[in-house]
Design a protein around this motif. Structure first.
Motif, PDB file in Angstrom:
ATOM      1  N   TYR A 107       0.832  -1.216   0.000  1.00 22.09           N
ATOM      2  CA  TYR A 107       0.000   0.000   0.000  1.00 22.09           C
ATOM      3  C   TYR A 107       0.863   1.263   0.000  1.00 22.09           C
ATOM      4  O   TYR A 107       0.433   2.303  -0.457  1.00 22.09           O
ATOM      5  CB  TYR A 107      -0.827   0.046   1.295  1.00 22.09           C
ATOM      6  CG  TYR A 107      -2.241  -0.475   1.234  1.00 22.09           C
ATOM      7  CD1 TYR A 107      -2.613  -1.495   0.380  1.00 22.09           C
ATOM      8  CD2 TYR A 107      -3.212   0.065   2.075  1.00 22.09           C
ATOM      9  CE1 TYR A 107      -3.911  -1.969   0.371  1.00 22.09           C
ATOM     10  CE2 TYR A 107      -4.513  -0.399   2.070  1.00 22.09           C
ATOM     11  CZ  TYR A 107      -4.861  -1.421   1.227  1.00 22.09           C
ATOM     12  OH  TYR A 107      -6.150  -1.883   1.225  1.00 22.09           O
ATOM     13  N   GLU A 133      -0.524  -3.477  -4.260  1.00 22.34           N
ATOM     14  CA  GLU A 133      -1.405  -2.431  -4.677  1.00 22.34           C
ATOM     15  C   GLU A 133      -1.068  -1.170  -3.874  1.00 22.34           C
ATOM     16  O   GLU A 133      -1.102  -1.186  -2.650  1.00 22.34           O
ATOM     17  CB  GLU A 133      -2.879  -2.837  -4.479  1.00 22.34           C
ATOM     18  CG  GLU A 133      -3.138  -3.617  -3.214  1.00 22.34           C
ATOM     19  CD  GLU A 133      -4.618  -3.844  -2.906  1.00 22.34           C
ATOM     20  OE1 GLU A 133      -5.517  -3.125  -3.356  1.00 22.34           O
ATOM     21  OE2 GLU A 133      -4.878  -4.789  -2.167  1.00 22.34           O
ATOM     22  N   HIS A 172      -4.749   0.403  -5.310  1.00 21.46           N
ATOM     23  CA  HIS A 172      -5.887   0.226  -4.402  1.00 21.46           C
ATOM     24  C   HIS A 172      -6.599   1.569  -4.314  1.00 21.46           C
ATOM     25  O   HIS A 172      -6.021   2.550  -3.856  1.00 21.46           O
ATOM     26  CB  HIS A 172      -5.381  -0.220  -3.020  1.00 21.46           C
ATOM     27  CG  HIS A 172      -6.377  -0.016  -1.917  1.00 21.46           C
ATOM     28  ND1 HIS A 172      -7.163  -1.023  -1.411  1.00 21.46           N
ATOM     29  CD2 HIS A 172      -6.727   1.103  -1.227  1.00 21.46           C
ATOM     30  CE1 HIS A 172      -7.947  -0.534  -0.462  1.00 21.46           C
ATOM     31  NE2 HIS A 172      -7.701   0.763  -0.324  1.00 21.46           N
ATOM     32  N   HIS A 201     -10.998  -2.037  -7.039  1.00 19.89           N
ATOM     33  CA  HIS A 201     -12.111  -1.710  -6.114  1.00 19.89           C
ATOM     34  C   HIS A 201     -13.022  -0.627  -6.713  1.00 19.89           C
ATOM     35  O   HIS A 201     -13.617   0.154  -5.976  1.00 19.89           O
ATOM     36  CB  HIS A 201     -11.601  -1.237  -4.746  1.00 19.89           C
ATOM     37  CG  HIS A 201     -10.523  -2.072  -4.137  1.00 19.89           C
ATOM     38  ND1 HIS A 201     -10.534  -3.445  -4.179  1.00 19.89           N
ATOM     39  CD2 HIS A 201      -9.387  -1.728  -3.459  1.00 19.89           C
ATOM     40  CE1 HIS A 201      -9.459  -3.901  -3.561  1.00 19.89           C
ATOM     41  NE2 HIS A 201      -8.741  -2.887  -3.121  1.00 19.89           N
ATOM     42  N   ASP A 262      -9.660 -10.233  -4.805  1.00 17.32           N
ATOM     43  CA  ASP A 262      -9.128  -9.664  -3.556  1.00 17.32           C
ATOM     44  C   ASP A 262      -9.134 -10.758  -2.483  1.00 17.32           C
ATOM     45  O   ASP A 262      -9.338 -10.477  -1.299  1.00 17.32           O
ATOM     46  CB  ASP A 262      -9.956  -8.442  -3.112  1.00 17.32           C
ATOM     47  CG  ASP A 262      -9.139  -7.453  -2.285  1.00 17.32           C
ATOM     48  OD1 ASP A 262      -7.910  -7.622  -2.184  1.00 17.32           O
ATOM     49  OD2 ASP A 262      -9.743  -6.524  -1.724  1.00 17.32           O
TER      50      ASP A 262
HETATM   51 ZN    ZN Z   1      -7.084  -3.051  -1.937  1.00 18.33          ZN
END
Ligand code: ZN
Length: 366
Positions: A107, A133, A172, A201, A262
């Protein structure tokens, strides 16, 4: 099939069948093995404390779901979960006959890598095809500037160019109101192409889905997440099957949208004050379930709906022998019951890993 490849596809094949293993798929549906572009194979997240850490994936979680190709990523937790661990787990899954790739990084920025740099991770580690991500529009991310994100994307791009890989930047996308604004800023202010990014997402909210559709019309790709917690639809998330229908009704290009599971991610729900309300786990089986719902409930054409988990992600990830049933491609095949679309047989790189819906390959400790 011979070895790991599809050798011939024809009405009549003249060969001595006595020496071959024949799988009779008459009356069945035969699809390419499914491509899942985001699975947290070593578990992801754990936003409710140590007792909410999600576990590692089992090989059978993937094979029962028809997934033969996947990309593994870290997530929110890049402290107790590491890239060497992720790579080792990918090698384990590859040892069982799957095709598992990894994203470097997590992240957060600055990027964590296995070797000395992101460029060298992508260039020198066979399984590493990109980075991510990386979190944007999310309170759990590093709140990167466009410059920081551009530097990472350029590194990934060069690493990919030098090794013939995609160097894709998996993004993400969180719930904040800026949606994909940061990606647009990078594309506007630098010469990095929009196709370097692969934001996921995008079915998180109607606003984000509409922004995502606009992003594809500018030439970008988007990915929808099939795993959902029971309460997520109350918070505005759109079921993937319905989001795909909406995308196509709004003149979306099927080669620019994919689904990913995911899988094994934590699925936390936060209230309006950012407090954790509940936590769930992503399931790989949701990947095809959403395509099945798109076919049965939304009445989308089978061949069209199937692209979001086969040829489209394979093309975006630049996996040239994946996602299609073609001579010379990898022998990754899913055979389904025609009446209820249940997964019956799965062949991965020429090996039968699921037969009569039962795994024929299991992890050593499963
Ligand atoms: Zn994610």
């Amino acid at each position: 099939m011979c070895g790991e490849k599809i050798l011939a596809i024809d009405e009549e094949i003249s060969i001595d069948w006595n020496h071959l293993n024949v799988i009779d798929a008459a009356g069945k549906l035969v699809f390419p093995g499914f491509v899942d572009s985001l699975v947290h194979i070593t578990g992801g997240g754990g936003e409710g404390g140590f007792d909410t850490r999600t576990p590692e994936v089992n090989v059978t979680d993937l094979t029962k779901a028809g997934v033969t190709t996947l990309v593994a990523a870290l997530g929110t937790d890049s402290i107790s979960r590491s890239l060497p661990n992720l790579l080792a787990k990918a090698k384990e899954l590859n040892g069982f006959g799957l095709s598992c790739y990894v994203y470097s990084g997590s992240y957060h920025l600055p990027i964590k890598t296995i070797t000395e740099s992101l460029q060298s991770d992508i260039m020198l580690i066979q399984e590493c095809i990109g980075v991510g991500e990386i979190a944007i529009a999310d309170h759990r991310g590093s709140q990167p500037s466009y410059r920081q994100l551009a530097t990472v994307a350029a590194d990934a791009r060069v690493g990919g160019m030098l090794s013939g890989k995609s160097g894709i930047v998996s993004i993400h996308t969180g719930p904040s109101c800026e949606c994909l604004g940061l990606l647009r800023e990078v594309v506007e202010k630098t010469s990095i192409p929009i196709t370097q990014f692969y934001p996921t997402h995008i079915n998180r909210s109607q606003k984000l889905l509409d922004d995502g559709i606009d992003f594809t019309k500018k030439g970008g790709y988007i990915d929808l997440t099939t795993s959902s917690s029971p309460s997520s639809f109350e918070f505005g998330e759109i079921k993937c099957s319905k989001a795909l229908k909406y995308f196509l009704e709004n003149d979306g290009d099927i080669t620019r949208i994919s689904f990913s599971s995911d899988g094994h991610a934590s699925l936390p729900e936060f209230d309006s004050k950012g407090q954790l309300k509940s936590i769930d786990i992503g399931l790989e089986s949701s990947l095809f379930e959403e395509v099945r719902d798109a076919i049965i409930e939304e009445e989308l054409d089978i061949a069209l709906a199937l692209k979001v988990i086969t040829s489209t992600p394979a093309d975006i990830l630049k996996l040239p022998t994946k996602g299609r049933l073609k001579v010379g491609f990898d022998a990754d095949i899913v055979i389904l019951d025609r009446t209820n679309l249940s997964v019956e047989t799965v062949i991965s790189r020429g090996n039968i890993v699921l037969e009569n819906s039962e795994p024929t390959v299991k992890g050593r400790f499963e």
